[in-house]
Design an enzyme around this catalytic site. Sequence first.
Site, PDB file in Angstrom:
ATOM      1  N   GLU A 144      -2.683 -25.079  -6.989  1.00 26.03           N
ATOM      2  CA  GLU A 144      -3.962 -24.459  -7.359  1.00 26.03           C
ATOM      3  C   GLU A 144      -3.825 -23.461  -8.512  1.00 26.03           C
ATOM      4  O   GLU A 144      -4.805 -23.140  -9.183  1.00 26.03           O
ATOM      5  CB  GLU A 144      -4.572 -23.733  -6.152  1.00 26.03           C
ATOM      6  CG  GLU A 144      -3.750 -22.520  -5.736  1.00 26.03           C
ATOM      7  CD  GLU A 144      -4.361 -21.733  -4.576  1.00 26.03           C
ATOM      8  OE1 GLU A 144      -3.588 -21.285  -3.720  1.00 26.03           O
ATOM      9  OE2 GLU A 144      -5.586 -21.567  -4.522  1.00 26.03           O
ATOM     10  N   HIS A 188       6.195  -2.252 -10.753  1.00 30.06           N
ATOM     11  CA  HIS A 188       5.071  -1.423 -10.314  1.00 30.06           C
ATOM     12  C   HIS A 188       3.975  -2.234  -9.604  1.00 30.06           C
ATOM     13  O   HIS A 188       3.635  -1.934  -8.476  1.00 30.06           O
ATOM     14  CB  HIS A 188       4.500  -0.677 -11.536  1.00 30.06           C
ATOM     15  CG  HIS A 188       3.412   0.287 -11.195  1.00 30.06           C
ATOM     16  ND1 HIS A 188       3.178   1.452 -11.896  1.00 30.06           N
ATOM     17  CD2 HIS A 188       2.463   0.271 -10.225  1.00 30.06           C
ATOM     18  CE1 HIS A 188       2.171   2.098 -11.354  1.00 30.06           C
ATOM     19  NE2 HIS A 188       1.704   1.399 -10.348  1.00 30.06           N
TER      20      HIS A 188
HETATM   21  O1  2HA Z   1      -0.460   3.413 -10.474  1.00 30.72           O
HETATM   22  O2  2HA Z   1      -1.179   2.947  -7.998  1.00 30.72           O
HETATM   23  O3  2HA Z   1      -1.267   5.831  -6.954  1.00 30.72           O
HETATM   24  C1  2HA Z   1      -0.822   4.475  -9.710  1.00 30.72           C
HETATM   25  C2  2HA Z   1      -1.356   4.056  -8.407  1.00 30.72           C
HETATM   26  C3  2HA Z   1      -2.113   5.018  -7.630  1.00 30.72           C
HETATM   27 ZN    ZN Z   2       0.131   1.747  -9.134  1.00 40.63          ZN
END
Ligand code: 2HA
Ligand code: ZN
Length: 275
Positions: free
Chosen positions: A170, A211
């Site tokens: 998908e 991140h």
């Molecule tokens: O990138 O995700 O804390 C910062 C966040 C909030």
């Molecule tokens: Zn973040």
Amino acid sequence: MKVLEAKFVQGFIRMCNDGWEQGWHERNGGNLTYRMKKEEVESIKEELRTDGVWKEIGTSVPKLAGEFFLVTGSGKYFRNVILAPEDSIAVVEIDGKGECYRICWGLVNGGRPTSELPSHLMNHEVKMQATGGKHRVIYHAHTTNVIALTFVLPLEDEVFTRELWEMATECPVVFPDGIGVVGWMVPGGRDIAVATSELMKKYDVAIWAHHGMFASGEDFDLTFGLMHTVEKSAEILVKMLSMRPDKLQTITPQNFRDLAVDFQVTLPERFLYEK
Ligand code: 2HA
Ligand code: ZN
């Protein structure tokens, strides 16, 4: 109408909770913003304050002048949004120049909009332009498997797009334009906002190395679904790499071309390179 009774506010709260339940929002991680429709602003006008202090956004978004956004608060926890929305989220208005915002509702115990407001608003500006106003949701989440992959795959758009496309049939239909990748940067500021919004001109998804992810979409379902699809695909890739480092078989470039015809999507050839 009361803010908390509005359908778009309920949809926003539900999405925050869905993200929490996925495990993408440890502590105060992640943030969500929604560009409100004119009639939605109108419908809750009775509860909107107009005496808030104008504060600097930290970047300039002139095309968003006068727009209203529903946003999560800085330092607020996604897991609390459903229990105490008026403490955790806010309606903010952008000034006539696109340089300042003021709080019109919410954050009743004090606080500011999300620390990633510059990235959110710059992404909104780019996507509003690119989609003729259709995209209204920007979502940032700390998606575990995508983050894990940023330690082992080259931080290149082509590699992430192709590997994630291969993990679930998908995927090329859900994100045919591909995925952008930003190398590690300090979060919260203008520089990462500029880098991300540059990628958002081409893509609906951007990965922040080590991140998390940013996703853009028309509504809560599509944007949550996009984040979910990419992260699910990353989970499959992590599992596959954990079982064996190479693939015995996979979806081939020609398979993708065939799929593109039947599903009427355009898949850029730069993602269909020979390995
Ligand atoms: O990138 O995700 O804390 C910062 C966040 C909030
Ligand atoms: Zn973040």
